[in-house]
Scaffold this motif. Sequence first.
Motif, mmCIF file in Angstrom:
data_model
loop_
_atom_site.group_PDB
_atom_site.id
_atom_site.type_symbol
_atom_site.label_atom_id
_atom_site.label_comp_id
_atom_site.label_asym_id
_atom_site.label_seq_id
_atom_site.Cartn_x
_atom_site.Cartn_y
_atom_site.Cartn_z
ATOM 1 N N LEU A 157 45.411 28.476 54.398
ATOM 2 C CA LEU A 157 44.292 27.755 53.782
ATOM 3 C C LEU A 157 43.666 28.987 53.137
ATOM 4 C CD1 LEU A 157 42.600 25.438 52.504
ATOM 5 C CD2 LEU A 157 41.186 25.710 54.683
ATOM 6 N N SER A 158 43.409 30.049 53.890
ATOM 7 C CA SER A 158 42.861 31.248 53.545
ATOM 8 C C SER A 158 43.885 31.902 52.256
ATOM 9 C CB SER A 158 42.961 32.218 54.724
ATOM 10 O OG SER A 158 44.205 32.846 55.055
ATOM 11 N N HIS A 159 45.054 31.927 52.372
ATOM 12 C CA HIS A 159 45.592 32.230 51.304
ATOM 13 C C HIS A 159 45.595 31.494 50.054
ATOM 14 C CE1 HIS A 159 47.253 35.351 53.748
ATOM 15 N NE2 HIS A 159 47.937 34.447 54.720
ATOM 16 N N VAL A 160 45.453 30.318 50.075
ATOM 17 C CA VAL A 160 45.417 29.630 48.780
ATOM 18 C C VAL A 160 43.950 29.430 48.400
ATOM 19 C CG1 VAL A 160 45.262 26.768 48.138
ATOM 20 C CG2 VAL A 160 46.735 27.555 49.820
ATOM 21 N N PHE A 161 43.186 29.688 49.244
ATOM 22 C CA PHE A 161 41.732 30.022 48.800
ATOM 23 C C PHE A 161 41.768 31.401 47.997
ATOM 24 C CE2 PHE A 161 37.512 32.169 49.624
ATOM 25 C CZ PHE A 161 36.757 31.105 48.949
ATOM 26 N N ALA A 162 42.392 32.330 48.657
ATOM 27 C CA ALA A 162 41.897 33.640 48.045
ATOM 28 C C ALA A 162 42.896 33.687 46.659
ATOM 29 C CB ALA A 162 42.805 34.681 48.850
ATOM 30 N N HIS A 163 44.117 33.032 46.569
ATOM 31 C CA HIS A 163 44.784 33.231 45.290
ATOM 32 C C HIS A 163 44.030 32.380 44.327
ATOM 33 C CE1 HIS A 163 48.884 34.094 47.289
ATOM 34 N NE2 HIS A 163 48.020 35.085 47.482
ATOM 35 N N THR A 164 43.545 31.250 44.603
ATOM 36 C CA THR A 164 42.928 30.093 43.605
ATOM 37 C C THR A 164 41.600 30.984 43.035
ATOM 38 O OG1 THR A 164 43.431 28.178 44.800
ATOM 39 C CG2 THR A 164 41.461 28.049 43.217
ATOM 40 N N ILE A 165 40.842 31.816 43.955
ATOM 41 C CA ILE A 165 39.649 32.475 43.597
ATOM 42 C C ILE A 165 40.049 33.531 42.617
ATOM 43 C CG2 ILE A 165 37.846 34.041 44.124
ATOM 44 C CD1 ILE A 165 37.180 31.330 44.475
ATOM 45 N N PHE A 166 41.493 34.218 43.041
ATOM 46 C CA PHE A 166 41.730 35.654 42.249
ATOM 47 C C PHE A 166 42.103 35.018 40.715
ATOM 48 C CE2 PHE A 166 45.281 38.064 40.909
ATOM 49 C CZ PHE A 166 44.692 39.405 40.802
ATOM 50 N N ARG A 167 42.920 33.959 40.830
ATOM 51 C CA ARG A 167 43.455 33.293 39.331
ATOM 52 C C ARG A 167 42.431 32.873 38.525
ATOM 53 N NH1 ARG A 167 48.628 29.401 38.550
ATOM 54 N NH2 ARG A 167 48.466 29.286 36.195
ATOM 55 N N TYR A 168 41.278 32.064 39.046
ATOM 56 C CA TYR A 168 40.337 31.791 38.442
ATOM 57 C C TYR A 168 39.612 32.930 37.886
ATOM 58 C CZ TYR A 168 35.680 29.719 37.316
ATOM 59 O OH TYR A 168 34.468 29.604 36.719
ATOM 60 N N THR A 169 39.162 33.874 38.596
ATOM 61 C CA THR A 169 38.272 35.044 38.192
ATOM 62 C C THR A 169 38.859 35.772 36.963
ATOM 63 O OG1 THR A 169 39.037 36.409 40.128
ATOM 64 C CG2 THR A 169 37.001 35.145 40.205
ATOM 65 N N GLN A 170 40.524 35.966 37.369
ATOM 66 C CA GLN A 170 41.355 36.796 36.258
ATOM 67 C C GLN A 170 41.005 35.887 34.825
ATOM 68 O OE1 GLN A 170 43.531 39.790 36.652
ATOM 69 N NE2 GLN A 170 41.681 39.915 37.944
ATOM 70 N N SER A 171 41.758 34.654 34.939
ATOM 71 C CA SER A 171 41.596 33.792 33.668
ATOM 72 C C SER A 171 40.093 33.509 33.015
ATOM 73 C CB SER A 171 41.909 32.295 34.231
ATOM 74 O OG SER A 171 43.169 32.299 34.927
ATOM 75 N N LEU A 172 39.014 33.515 33.830
ATOM 76 C CA LEU A 172 37.656 33.268 33.191
ATOM 77 C C LEU A 172 37.388 34.636 32.428
ATOM 78 C CD1 LEU A 172 35.091 32.027 32.621
ATOM 79 C CD2 LEU A 172 34.430 33.039 35.087
ATOM 80 N N SER A 173 37.755 35.741 33.392
ATOM 81 C CA SER A 173 37.304 37.179 32.604
ATOM 82 C C SER A 173 38.265 37.277 31.299
ATOM 83 C CB SER A 173 37.872 38.238 33.505
ATOM 84 O OG SER A 173 36.832 38.203 34.803
#
Length: 409
Positions: A157-173
């Motif tokens: 779950l920690s990896h899913v959470f981290a990857h989701t946050i990373f992808r979201y922030t990259q896409s939003l930026s």
Amino acid sequence: MRMLMITYGSRGDVQPFIALGAALYRAGHTPVLAAPARFASLAADHHITFLPLPGNVEVLARQIADESRQQPLRLIGIISRFALPLGIEVARRIQAAARSADMIVHSFLTVALGHLYATQYGLPECAVDLFPFFDPPADIANIAWPTDRIGLAGRRLSHVFAHTIFRYTQSLSYRILHRRAPDIGPSRLPWAAPGRQFGLLQAYSAVLVPPGSAPLTVQTGSWWLEATNWQPPPDLQAFLAAGPPPVVISFGSMATHDAPHIARIVLETLQRTGQRGIIQRGWAGLTPHQVPDTIYLADEMPHDWLLPRASAMIHHGGAGTTASALRAGIPSVIVPFAADQPFWAWRAHKTGANPPPIPVSALSVERLSLALQQALDPVHRARAAMVSGRMRAEGGVAVAVQRIEQWAA
């Protein structure tokens, strides 16, 4: 082939790519490095064409050291606030360089733009992990949670959470940047998984972290930049010859406002334990007010030369410094500040070469003195020597160049 390497951050984020570029040059390729401007001379010293990227990384390092407080979401906010004003210029420079490249090699903070322009120009690519993120082993949680106390479900779950946050922030930026400058690329940021859709090089030792399992993941071991022509100044040679091996102290790029307080703790610790020391000032300008003759103050110098001449090291736990001390066969007392440093401090302690780390918020003369005495115990030194032998047997940049050439063909 013209190999475009893209990275961003402090020396610990850049020096592995200098080592890779030097190896690519020796293999007959033309390495091009896009990185913060302060590393231009380091690239030139190793025959690497340099593309300066904007931004004062020392400001970023200071904010991370003083404000992130080992909180992952706070760290993301600091990096985002720093990166967004620079994003359009960074994207345009990388886009222009990609047009003449034969392959793109990108890192954690640059994976989105690297993949974007590899896709746009039909180039082969690979990503580089300097810490386990894109394809972590199953037996550790995400680096934000450096502990053994999380079960398998929690680790996943920690990896899913981290990857989701990373992808979201990259896409939003990217959407924010594209709205301001539509010429930087298509309206949507393409995404692919390193290690599965394209190659992933894990540039850290299996002694510290086991390899990932994705089909295109290759763990190489750390990438070392050998300082073959470096000569120590005469006063350093005299200092080393005047007594037993010293303790090396280096907090690298941690340009913290607490530097005077940390310098006082370090000096009192060395005096209390009867140790000589070499204090590297670093970006924080770590300088005690009164320096006895048992202390040598130094600026940057190659750790592959210095550390084998030391008894132990006190440092911040950056990936490169942690690996350098272990490769030199010396124990460390690690004082992590932020980012991936608590993770590497934890993993290094698990090798048996180091005593438990001390978070910078808990640093004191008493705790540092006790930890240093533990590190200097022959048991830790013997374990560090065993770890060194295993790390030196890893292929490093030679394996990385071989895989890059295969993926570029």
